[in-house]
Motif scaffolding. Structure first.
Motif, PDB file in Angstrom:
ATOM      1  N   UNK A 174       0.825  -1.668  -0.074  1.00  0.00           N
ATOM      2  CA  UNK A 174      -0.152   0.062   0.127  1.00  0.00           C
ATOM      3  C   UNK A 174       0.930   1.110   0.199  1.00  0.00           C
ATOM      4  N   UNK A 175       1.709   1.592   1.047  1.00  0.00           N
ATOM      5  CA  UNK A 175       2.537   1.921   0.862  1.00  0.00           C
ATOM      6  C   UNK A 175       3.537   2.354  -0.596  1.00  0.00           C
ATOM      7  N   UNK A 176       3.642   1.715  -1.623  1.00  0.00           N
ATOM      8  CA  UNK A 176       4.042   1.451  -3.076  1.00  0.00           C
ATOM      9  C   UNK A 176       2.996   2.424  -3.754  1.00  0.00           C
ATOM     10  N   UNK A 177       1.433   2.319  -3.297  1.00  0.00           N
ATOM     11  CA  UNK A 177       0.572   3.571  -4.073  1.00  0.00           C
ATOM     12  C   UNK A 177      -0.806   2.527  -4.380  1.00  0.00           C
ATOM     13  N   UNK A 178      -0.297   0.938  -4.676  1.00  0.00           N
ATOM     14  CA  UNK A 178      -1.058   0.492  -4.668  1.00  0.00           C
ATOM     15  C   UNK A 178      -2.459   0.325  -3.988  1.00  0.00           C
ATOM     16  N   UNK A 179      -3.273   0.381  -4.836  1.00  0.00           N
ATOM     17  CA  UNK A 179      -4.810  -0.008  -4.527  1.00  0.00           C
ATOM     18  C   UNK A 179      -5.629  -0.175  -3.318  1.00  0.00           C
ATOM     19  N   UNK A 180      -6.741  -0.915  -2.600  1.00  0.00           N
ATOM     20  CA  UNK A 180      -6.969  -1.756  -1.450  1.00  0.00           C
ATOM     21  C   UNK A 180      -7.625  -2.829  -2.878  1.00  0.00           C
ATOM     22  N   UNK A 181      -8.512  -2.144  -4.124  1.00  0.00           N
ATOM     23  CA  UNK A 181      -8.714  -3.171  -5.318  1.00  0.00           C
ATOM     24  C   UNK A 181      -7.612  -3.790  -6.017  1.00  0.00           C
ATOM     25  N   UNK A 182      -6.110  -3.401  -6.028  1.00  0.00           N
ATOM     26  CA  UNK A 182      -5.438  -4.082  -6.761  1.00  0.00           C
ATOM     27  C   UNK A 182      -5.053  -4.791  -5.446  1.00  0.00           C
ATOM     28  N   UNK A 183      -4.617  -4.509  -4.167  1.00  0.00           N
ATOM     29  CA  UNK A 183      -4.148  -5.710  -3.237  1.00  0.00           C
ATOM     30  C   UNK A 183      -5.609  -6.834  -3.380  1.00  0.00           C
ATOM     31  N   UNK A 184      -6.274  -6.662  -3.161  1.00  0.00           N
ATOM     32  CA  UNK A 184      -7.798  -7.473  -3.032  1.00  0.00           C
ATOM     33  C   UNK A 184      -7.967  -8.816  -3.922  1.00  0.00           C
ATOM     34  N   UNK A 185      -6.445  -8.569  -5.318  1.00  0.00           N
ATOM     35  CA  UNK A 185      -5.992  -9.427  -5.913  1.00  0.00           C
ATOM     36  C   UNK A 185      -5.191 -10.692  -5.425  1.00  0.00           C
ATOM     37  N   UNK A 186      -4.698 -10.724  -4.851  1.00  0.00           N
ATOM     38  CA  UNK A 186      -3.979 -11.184  -4.029  1.00  0.00           C
ATOM     39  C   UNK A 186      -4.125 -12.340  -3.027  1.00  0.00           C
ATOM     40  N   UNK A 187      -4.272 -13.900  -3.151  1.00  0.00           N
ATOM     41  CA  UNK A 187      -5.265 -14.902  -2.594  1.00  0.00           C
ATOM     42  C   UNK A 187      -3.670 -15.248  -1.556  1.00  0.00           C
ATOM     43  N   UNK A 188      -4.534 -14.466  -0.591  1.00  0.00           N
ATOM     44  CA  UNK A 188      -3.749 -15.442   1.007  1.00  0.00           C
ATOM     45  C   UNK A 188      -4.268 -15.562   1.995  1.00  0.00           C
ATOM     46  N   UNK A 189      -4.766 -16.550   2.519  1.00  0.00           N
ATOM     47  CA  UNK A 189      -3.129 -17.234   2.923  1.00  0.00           C
ATOM     48  C   UNK A 189      -3.153 -18.044   0.971  1.00  0.00           C
ATOM     49  N   UNK A 190      -2.602 -18.765   0.115  1.00  0.00           N
ATOM     50  CA  UNK A 190      -2.615 -18.976  -0.384  1.00  0.00           C
ATOM     51  C   UNK A 190      -2.783 -20.422  -0.835  1.00  0.00           C
ATOM     52  N   UNK A 191      -4.030 -20.984  -1.667  1.00  0.00           N
ATOM     53  CA  UNK A 191      -4.281 -21.816  -2.019  1.00  0.00           C
ATOM     54  C   UNK A 191      -5.775 -22.286  -1.876  1.00  0.00           C
ATOM     55  N   UNK A 192      -6.258 -23.111  -2.397  1.00  0.00           N
ATOM     56  CA  UNK A 192      -8.115 -23.350  -1.749  1.00  0.00           C
ATOM     57  C   UNK A 192      -7.670 -24.224  -0.371  1.00  0.00           C
ATOM     58  N   UNK A 193      -9.120 -23.837   0.618  1.00  0.00           N
ATOM     59  CA  UNK A 193      -9.004 -24.064   2.248  1.00  0.00           C
ATOM     60  C   UNK A 193      -9.110 -25.796   2.399  1.00  0.00           C
ATOM     61  N   UNK A 194      -8.365 -26.668   1.658  1.00  0.00           N
ATOM     62  CA  UNK A 194      -7.883 -28.071   2.481  1.00  0.00           C
ATOM     63  C   UNK A 194      -7.074 -28.596   3.347  1.00  0.00           C
ATOM     64  N   UNK A 195      -7.045 -27.382   4.224  1.00  0.00           N
ATOM     65  CA  UNK A 195      -6.204 -28.212   5.387  1.00  0.00           C
ATOM     66  C   UNK A 195      -5.356 -28.401   5.178  1.00  0.00           C
TER      67      UNK A 195
END
Length: 232
Positions: A182-203
């Protein structure tokens, strides 16, 4: 196929852009539809579905029958981190025809012995990605846990058309990551693209299980989203 259509098809292939050759089975000329022109085409919905699947096939409409010959670029998976998860992920990804590139400046990790038959780049991601276009047929996964490596790569991915961007780490780790980006200028919409924690929730707990969860999420992003970025 007319020479003009063939030349256009070859140009789209070279530029890693999808295209569909429409052949009327009840008579009439063939025509080529670029991915960028799908929305305005009379057969747009049917063509978009075939592009989503990445498979050629028959399309039947009230106006007639058509065979859609689909050309899509090879799907890339770019990974930062020559880690244990990446060792499991690379061979799995090849089984589903993903073209894998692993980037990690740490030569102790990024060795051909640990990653046979994989495109392995022992360099800093920002230097590599400057000359490696990330397009809408590219998925990106940040797996190092090291901000010096992952953050510049995530920034490059967020500035691109990548169809999937994921990052390893806990919710607390990801919250700090979002602050930095965010400090680099990315918007909330930009950052929402990141899937984290990564991966499907399969345990998932082991590196192989985490790799499986990541690939499941990548395939879902690829196959459950149209080329125009809309949910199917």
């Amino acid at each position: 196929m007319e020479l003009e259509s063939l030349a256009t098809l070859n140009a789209e292939r070279a530029a890693r852009r999808a295209a569909v050759l429409v052949t009327p089975l009840d008579g009439g000329p063939q025509r080529l539809v670029k991915a960028a022109d799908v929305a305005g085409d009379p057969l747009g919905a049917g063509i978009a579905e075939r592009l989503r699947l990445g498979k050629s096939g028959l399309l039947e409409t009230d106006a007639g029958r058509y065979f859609l010959t689909v050309q899509v670029p090879p799907v890339r998976l770019v990974v930062t981190g020559a880690v244990h998860i990446s060792q499991a992920l690379a061979p799995m990804a090849r089984l589903i025809d993903l073209d894998v590139t692993i980037i990690d400046p740490r030569t102790a990790f990024a060795s051909p012995e640990r990653f046979p038959d994989v495109r392995l780049l022992a360099a800093w991601p920002d230097a590599v990605l400057r000359d490696m276009p990330i397009d809408r047929y590219t998925a990106f996964a940040a797996l190092t846990h090291d901000p010096k490596i992952d953050d510049p790569a995530l920034a490059a991915a967020l500035r691109s058309e990548a169809f999937y961007v994921g990052a390893l780490g806990s919710r607390k780790t990801h919250a700090k990551r979002l602050e930095r980006l965010g400090e680099q200028g990315f918007s909330d919409m930009d950052l929402a693209r990141i899937k984290a924690p990564i991966g499907l929730p399969i345990g998932a707990v082991s590196p192989a299980e985490i790799a499986l969860a990541i690939l499941g999420e990548v395939v879902a992003a690829l196959r459950l989203t149209s080329p125009r970025g809309e949910a199917s």
